[in-house]
Structure formats: C-alpha cells, structure tokens
Design a protein around this motif. Structure first.
Motif, PDB file in Angstrom:
ATOM      1  N   TYR A  96       8.968   1.604   7.221  1.00  0.00           N
ATOM      2  CA  TYR A  96       8.857   0.874   6.057  1.00  0.00           C
ATOM      3  C   TYR A  96       8.931  -0.752   6.442  1.00  0.00           C
ATOM      4  CZ  TYR A  96       9.016  -2.121   1.776  1.00  0.00           C
ATOM      5  OH  TYR A  96       8.836  -3.072   1.030  1.00  0.00           O
ATOM      6  N   LEU A  97       7.990  -1.535   6.289  1.00  0.00           N
ATOM      7  CA  LEU A  97       8.304  -2.981   6.771  1.00  0.00           C
ATOM      8  C   LEU A  97       8.724  -3.832   5.638  1.00  0.00           C
ATOM      9  CD1 LEU A  97       5.588  -3.860   9.272  1.00  0.00           C
ATOM     10  CD2 LEU A  97       8.089  -3.630   9.620  1.00  0.00           C
ATOM     11  N   SER A  98       7.404  -3.904   4.409  1.00  0.00           N
ATOM     12  CA  SER A  98       7.523  -4.691   3.374  1.00  0.00           C
ATOM     13  C   SER A  98       6.501  -4.416   2.438  1.00  0.00           C
ATOM     14  CB  SER A  98       7.328  -6.439   3.955  1.00  0.00           C
ATOM     15  OG  SER A  98       6.197  -6.515   4.429  1.00  0.00           O
ATOM     16  N   SER A  99       6.601  -5.258   1.329  1.00  0.00           N
ATOM     17  CA  SER A  99       5.458  -5.065   0.365  1.00  0.00           C
ATOM     18  C   SER A  99       5.006  -6.510  -0.113  1.00  0.00           C
ATOM     19  CB  SER A  99       6.017  -4.633  -1.062  1.00  0.00           C
ATOM     20  OG  SER A  99       7.261  -5.260  -1.490  1.00  0.00           O
ATOM     21  N   ARG A 100       3.442  -6.246  -0.574  1.00  0.00           N
ATOM     22  CA  ARG A 100       2.670  -7.726  -0.994  1.00  0.00           C
ATOM     23  C   ARG A 100       2.051  -7.061  -2.226  1.00  0.00           C
ATOM     24  NH1 ARG A 100       2.120 -11.919   2.689  1.00  0.00           N
ATOM     25  NH2 ARG A 100       0.627 -12.738   1.180  1.00  0.00           N
ATOM     26  N   TYR A 101       2.095  -7.830  -3.409  1.00  0.00           N
ATOM     27  CA  TYR A 101       1.027  -7.477  -4.437  1.00  0.00           C
ATOM     28  C   TYR A 101      -0.520  -8.153  -4.248  1.00  0.00           C
ATOM     29  CZ  TYR A 101      -0.694  -7.323  -9.333  1.00  0.00           C
ATOM     30  OH  TYR A 101      -1.397  -7.411 -10.210  1.00  0.00           O
ATOM     31  N   HIS A 102      -1.223  -7.061  -4.384  1.00  0.00           N
ATOM     32  CA  HIS A 102      -2.794  -7.483  -4.290  1.00  0.00           C
ATOM     33  C   HIS A 102      -3.341  -7.532  -5.634  1.00  0.00           C
ATOM     34  CE1 HIS A 102      -6.462  -7.549  -2.249  1.00  0.00           C
ATOM     35  NE2 HIS A 102      -6.930  -6.686  -2.823  1.00  0.00           N
ATOM     36  N   GLU A 103      -3.233  -8.903  -6.211  1.00  0.00           N
ATOM     37  CA  GLU A 103      -3.847  -8.977  -7.591  1.00  0.00           C
ATOM     38  C   GLU A 103      -5.380  -8.492  -7.695  1.00  0.00           C
ATOM     39  OE1 GLU A 103      -3.650 -12.461 -10.752  1.00  0.00           O
ATOM     40  OE2 GLU A 103      -3.241 -13.029  -8.896  1.00  0.00           O
ATOM     41  N   PRO A 104      -6.318  -8.765  -7.132  1.00  0.00           N
ATOM     42  CA  PRO A 104      -7.685  -8.352  -7.292  1.00  0.00           C
ATOM     43  C   PRO A 104      -7.753  -6.735  -7.596  1.00  0.00           C
ATOM     44  CG  PRO A 104      -7.642  -9.650  -5.404  1.00  0.00           C
ATOM     45  CD  PRO A 104      -6.056  -9.348  -5.289  1.00  0.00           C
ATOM     46  N   LYS A 105      -6.881  -5.889  -7.196  1.00  0.00           N
ATOM     47  CA  LYS A 105      -6.757  -4.532  -7.490  1.00  0.00           C
ATOM     48  C   LYS A 105      -5.528  -4.180  -8.251  1.00  0.00           C
ATOM     49  CE  LYS A 105      -9.935  -3.026  -3.857  1.00  0.00           C
ATOM     50  NZ  LYS A 105     -10.362  -1.894  -2.944  1.00  0.00           N
ATOM     51  N   ASN A 106      -4.685  -4.898  -8.695  1.00  0.00           N
ATOM     52  CA  ASN A 106      -3.663  -4.691  -9.302  1.00  0.00           C
ATOM     53  C   ASN A 106      -2.789  -3.526  -8.744  1.00  0.00           C
ATOM     54  OD1 ASN A 106      -1.747  -5.250 -11.579  1.00  0.00           O
ATOM     55  ND2 ASN A 106      -2.476  -3.585 -12.819  1.00  0.00           N
ATOM     56  N   VAL A 107      -2.562  -3.823  -7.420  1.00  0.00           N
ATOM     57  CA  VAL A 107      -1.821  -2.898  -6.596  1.00  0.00           C
ATOM     58  C   VAL A 107      -0.642  -3.372  -5.791  1.00  0.00           C
ATOM     59  CG1 VAL A 107      -2.214  -1.129  -4.634  1.00  0.00           C
ATOM     60  CG2 VAL A 107      -3.908  -1.706  -6.360  1.00  0.00           C
ATOM     61  N   LEU A 108       0.339  -2.664  -5.930  1.00  0.00           N
ATOM     62  CA  LEU A 108       1.574  -3.089  -4.750  1.00  0.00           C
ATOM     63  C   LEU A 108       1.433  -2.433  -3.625  1.00  0.00           C
ATOM     64  CD1 LEU A 108       4.397  -4.633  -4.673  1.00  0.00           C
ATOM     65  CD2 LEU A 108       5.438  -2.360  -5.408  1.00  0.00           C
ATOM     66  N   MET A 109       1.212  -3.191  -2.473  1.00  0.00           N
ATOM     67  CA  MET A 109       0.822  -2.290  -1.413  1.00  0.00           C
ATOM     68  C   MET A 109       2.244  -2.383  -0.544  1.00  0.00           C
ATOM     69  SD  MET A 109      -2.420  -2.029  -1.072  1.00  0.00           S
ATOM     70  CE  MET A 109      -2.405  -1.583   0.465  1.00  0.00           C
ATOM     71  N   LEU A 110       2.553  -1.192  -0.080  1.00  0.00           N
ATOM     72  CA  LEU A 110       3.860  -0.991   0.766  1.00  0.00           C
ATOM     73  C   LEU A 110       3.661  -0.936   2.096  1.00  0.00           C
ATOM     74  CD1 LEU A 110       5.619   1.613  -1.720  1.00  0.00           C
ATOM     75  CD2 LEU A 110       5.930  -0.763  -1.581  1.00  0.00           C
ATOM     76  N   GLY A 111       3.906  -1.764   2.902  1.00  0.00           N
ATOM     77  CA  GLY A 111       3.311  -1.765   4.439  1.00  0.00           C
ATOM     78  C   GLY A 111       4.217  -1.089   5.327  1.00  0.00           C
ATOM     79  N   PHE A 112       3.632  -0.209   6.139  1.00  0.00           N
ATOM     80  CA  PHE A 112       4.568   0.613   7.101  1.00  0.00           C
ATOM     81  C   PHE A 112       3.972   0.327   8.335  1.00  0.00           C
ATOM     82  CE2 PHE A 112       5.138   2.998   3.102  1.00  0.00           C
ATOM     83  CZ  PHE A 112       6.464   3.346   3.185  1.00  0.00           C
ATOM     84  N   VAL A 113       4.762   0.656   9.391  1.00  0.00           N
ATOM     85  CA  VAL A 113       4.392   0.739  10.800  1.00  0.00           C
ATOM     86  C   VAL A 113       4.273   2.240  11.197  1.00  0.00           C
ATOM     87  CG1 VAL A 113       5.071   0.689  13.379  1.00  0.00           C
ATOM     88  CG2 VAL A 113       5.345  -1.295  11.615  1.00  0.00           C
TER      89      VAL A 113
END
Length: 163
Positions: A96-113
């Motif tokens: 796991y790396l980090s997260s970002r909220y993506h407002e256009p789709k109302n989604v919390l994106m969890l970034g992984f390598v």
C-alpha cells in the motif's frame, strides 16, 4: 444532500471535533458522507524495470489498473482479484502507498505498488482495450497527465526504487 435512511434533506450542523457535518433533523443523526472505495495499482515486472499500463474501453490514454472493492472485501484482496480478472496474471507481492479522493466519481482511491508474475497477459475484453509494458521513463510519458494515475505512478516509481 439527503438522508440515506429517511430521504429528508440534510443540513450542516457543527459537531465537536468534526466541524460541519450533514445532519438529519428527522432522524436526529449526523450522516457522514458515503462513497465507494477502489484500488489503483502501479504494476511492475519482477525486474522492477517495467510498468504495465492499460487503456480502458473507449479511452484514449493509458492509466493504472484499478477496480472497486466489493462489500465485505479487503483492499488487499481486491488488489489480487482485480488484477487477476483483468490480466489473468498473479500478483507476487504488493504494498500500500497512499490514498486520494476522486471527486468526479465519488471514490476513495487506495494506491498500491504490485509486482506481477511473468506470463502472457490475457485481457478482460469487456473492460480493457490494451495493456502494454513500458520502461519507467516511458510510463511517465504515456500515463494520463494530471490524473490520479499519474500521481500514484510517480509515487510508485520512487517506492519501487527503494525495494
């Protein structure tokens, strides 16, 4: 905004240590916003010198692999399931790396390598149009600009160089 329980319109009310939070006067309850969660995966080969990017159906630009987390599923399980569904390849290792909220789709994106198993890529043709391995520099040039994919990819490349 409307209450997910009774359907009445919500108003903003101050809640100690939370600030302004949507409140339902009918239910007399605070209603924190709901949103979907998804995983976004920067996929590297075992040698860690190539990145696999994908083009989704009806999209012109390369992005990272991604997918929604199903109800009752962990983010970690979603990483391995989604990548396998989209490519038929196994995940060898992930972080796991980090997260970002993506407002256009109302989604919390969890970034992984992730490190992917070597093998033949068999694309899920219902979702993806193309997948291609790029060198790290090529990946940065080809990923969709000013996107969450580009942000995660930049972080992932820094992280992969540490591993």
């Amino acid at each position: 905004m409307f209450c997910t329980e009774c359907g009445n319109e919500l108003t903003l009310m101050f809640k100690t240590e939370e600030g302004l939070v949507p409140y339902c006067k009918n239910c007399e309850e605070f209603r924190f916003p709901r949103f979907a969660s998804a995983v976004s995966m920067a996929v590297f080969n075992r040698a860690k010198d190539k990145v696999l990017l994908a083009k989704h159906k009806n999209q012109d630009e390369f992005v990272l692999f991604a997918g929604y987390i199903k109800k009752g599923e962990t983010a970690e399980k979603a990483v391995t399931r989604e990548f396998k569904e989209e490519t038929k390849l196994d995940v060898v290792k992930f972080k796991y790396l980090s997260s970002r909220y993506h407002e256009p789709k109302n989604v919390l994106m969890l970034g992984f390598v992730i490190i992917a198993e070597n093998g033949e890529i068999v694309l899920d043709e219902n979702e993806l149009e193309e997948a291609k391995w790029f060198t790290l520099d090529e990946a940065l040039k080809n990923v969709k600009k000013q996107s969450i994919a580009e942000t995660f990819l930049k972080s992932a490349i820094v992280e992969i160089k540490k591993l």
